[in-house]
Scaffold this motif. Structure first.
Motif, PDB file in Angstrom:
ATOM      1  N   PHE A 116       0.866  -1.178   0.000  1.00  0.00           N
ATOM      2  CA  PHE A 116       0.000   0.000   0.000  1.00  0.00           C
ATOM      3  C   PHE A 116       0.899   1.224   0.000  1.00  0.00           C
ATOM      4  O   PHE A 116       1.746   1.386   0.887  1.00  0.00           O
ATOM      5  N   ASP A 117       0.754   2.063  -0.997  1.00  0.00           N
ATOM      6  CA  ASP A 117       1.684   3.200  -1.112  1.00  0.00           C
ATOM      7  C   ASP A 117       0.960   4.393  -1.737  1.00  0.00           C
ATOM      8  O   ASP A 117       0.497   4.324  -2.879  1.00  0.00           O
ATOM      9  N   ILE A 118       0.888   5.492  -0.972  1.00  0.00           N
ATOM     10  CA  ILE A 118       0.159   6.674  -1.469  1.00  0.00           C
ATOM     11  C   ILE A 118       1.018   7.555  -2.373  1.00  0.00           C
ATOM     12  O   ILE A 118       0.591   8.623  -2.774  1.00  0.00           O
ATOM     13  N   THR A 119       2.219   7.098  -2.708  1.00  0.00           N
ATOM     14  CA  THR A 119       3.085   7.928  -3.571  1.00  0.00           C
ATOM     15  C   THR A 119       3.108   7.428  -5.013  1.00  0.00           C
ATOM     16  O   THR A 119       4.061   7.693  -5.751  1.00  0.00           O
ATOM     17  N   LEU A 120       2.060   6.719  -5.418  1.00  0.00           N
ATOM     18  CA  LEU A 120       2.055   6.154  -6.780  1.00  0.00           C
ATOM     19  C   LEU A 120       1.487   7.112  -7.829  1.00  0.00           C
ATOM     20  O   LEU A 120       1.147   6.693  -8.930  1.00  0.00           O
TER      21      LEU A 120
END
Ligand code: AMP
Ligand code: MG
Length: 347
Positions: A116-120
């Motif tokens: 889970f990564d909000i920097t995509l």
């Protein structure tokens, strides 16, 4: 007796349905588009006035959430301001709410080991996920990004390059990259709606749905259980079964490959990306549903667990005390032991 009144209100379609199902609270339904998704409010309220007042306030609140906090497209939002100075070394001041949202996202990034990564943001834009969902890409014109473009966008991703100071309420994005809160927006919205509902004592029960996420709140006039259908990814007009829930404050969140996608030459390119490869996740998962007591947790988990697959996803969900159900590409269903008490299959 059933009476249906349709009213157009500020370009939103408000549908009010009145059903005399119990003396204390009647049922009112509203549908609206907000945050790029369809919002549906089913309210059990003592009066039509209070139901209308809630629906209007909630709609305004969702618009505000999008405009002031979450949107990467609107210059007025905190996310836009963070993205605009990413890589420059400049700090961006954060609201208390944004600190809380981002802190939870970073915790999930760690707990999911990067799934889970909000920097995509660079990647989601390259794959045109939001543009496709908004109908901005003309049919037949979609171009699948090249491996080189994907590798380049991927080099601009990674939550390890976020430097957040929650005491000073600032964030410095250390690299030239873009935050994308698409995987948490609906959960955050449902958390806010849940708080708002508690300010309306006249609304004694509600089912609120935002795209693939559902909040059940309060009780029904007849005190029966809440039933939330789980979409069949193989036939999205049908369900595979329902979750039967007692009591208030449940969030049911689903991530599926049928929600946002394009098909090119028989290949489905959907909206959940694997941060390890930069491509839409390719495993044996078609959809993941999680049951939580907090909307943001559910939204983060459904995305993360889609990426992780059954084994690791089950472990992650249990760390957050969430129940989880996977629909796999062979049509089978796998669920946590605790989910068995809630899930009732149609078969
Ligand atoms: P959801 O529908 O909640 O699973 O969220 C999917 C949305 O989150 C996508 O439309 C992207 O904007 C973003 N996204 C895609 N893959 C990921 C990921 N691995 N981690 C975090 N956000 C993602
Ligand atoms: Mg999500």
């Amino acid at each position: 007796m059933k009476r249906i009144i349709s009213v157009f209100c500020l370009a939103f379609l408000f549908i009010t349905t009145y059903t005399s199902c119990a003396p204390a609270a009647a049922r009112y339904q509203y549908a609206d588009t907000a945050m790029g998704t369809i919002m549906q409010f089913n309210l059990y309220a003592g009066s039509e006035d209070s139901a209308n007042a809630f629906a209007e306030t909630a709609t305004d609140m969702l618009t505000q959430l999008e405009e002031e906090l979450l949107s990467w497209r609107l210059e007025t939002s905190e996310i836009y301001r963070i993205n605009a100075v990413a890589g420059s070394g400049q700090a961006t001041a954060l609201s208390e709410k944004m600190v809380s949202i981002l802190t939870e996202c970073l915790d999930m990034w760690e707990a999911s080991e990067g799934a889970f990564d909000i920097t995509l943001g660079e990647l989601t834009r390259l794959w045109q996920i939001d543009a496709v969902a908004a109908g901005e890409v003309e049919k037949g014109t979609y171009r699948v990004p090249s491996a080189e473009e994907i590798a380049n966008a991927l080099s601009h991703c990674g939550s390890d390059k976020l430097n957040m100071d929650s005491t000073g309420a600032t964030i410095v994005v250390l690299a030239d990259m873009q935050l994308d809160l698409g995987a948490v927006g609906k959960g955050v919205a449902l958390d806010e709606i849940s708080i708002l509902l508690s300010n309306y004592p006249d609304i004694t029960g509600a089912v609120i749905s935002a795209g693939g996420s559902v909040l059940v709140y309060g009780t029904k006039p007849d005190s029966s259980s809440w039933n939330v259908g789980i979409v069949n990814p193989f036939d999205t007009s049908a369900t595979i079964g329902t979750l039967t829930l007692e009591g208030s404050g449940w969030f049911v969140t689903t991530s599926g490959d049928y929600e946002r996608y394009v098909e090119v030459d028989g290949v489905r390119y959907h909206h959940i990306l694997d941060p390890a490869t930069g491509y839409p996740v390719q495993n044996n998962v078609r959809a993941v549903t999680v049951l939580t007591k907090k909307g943001q947790t559910g939204d983060m988990l459904s995305t993360a667990c889609y990426v992780l697959g059954v084994e690791e996803g089950m472990k992650l969900a249990s760390k957050y005390n969430a129940e989880i159900l996977f629909v796999l590409s062979d049509g089978s269903v796998k669920m946590s032991q605790g989910m068995e008490q809630y899930f009732h299959s149609n078969e």
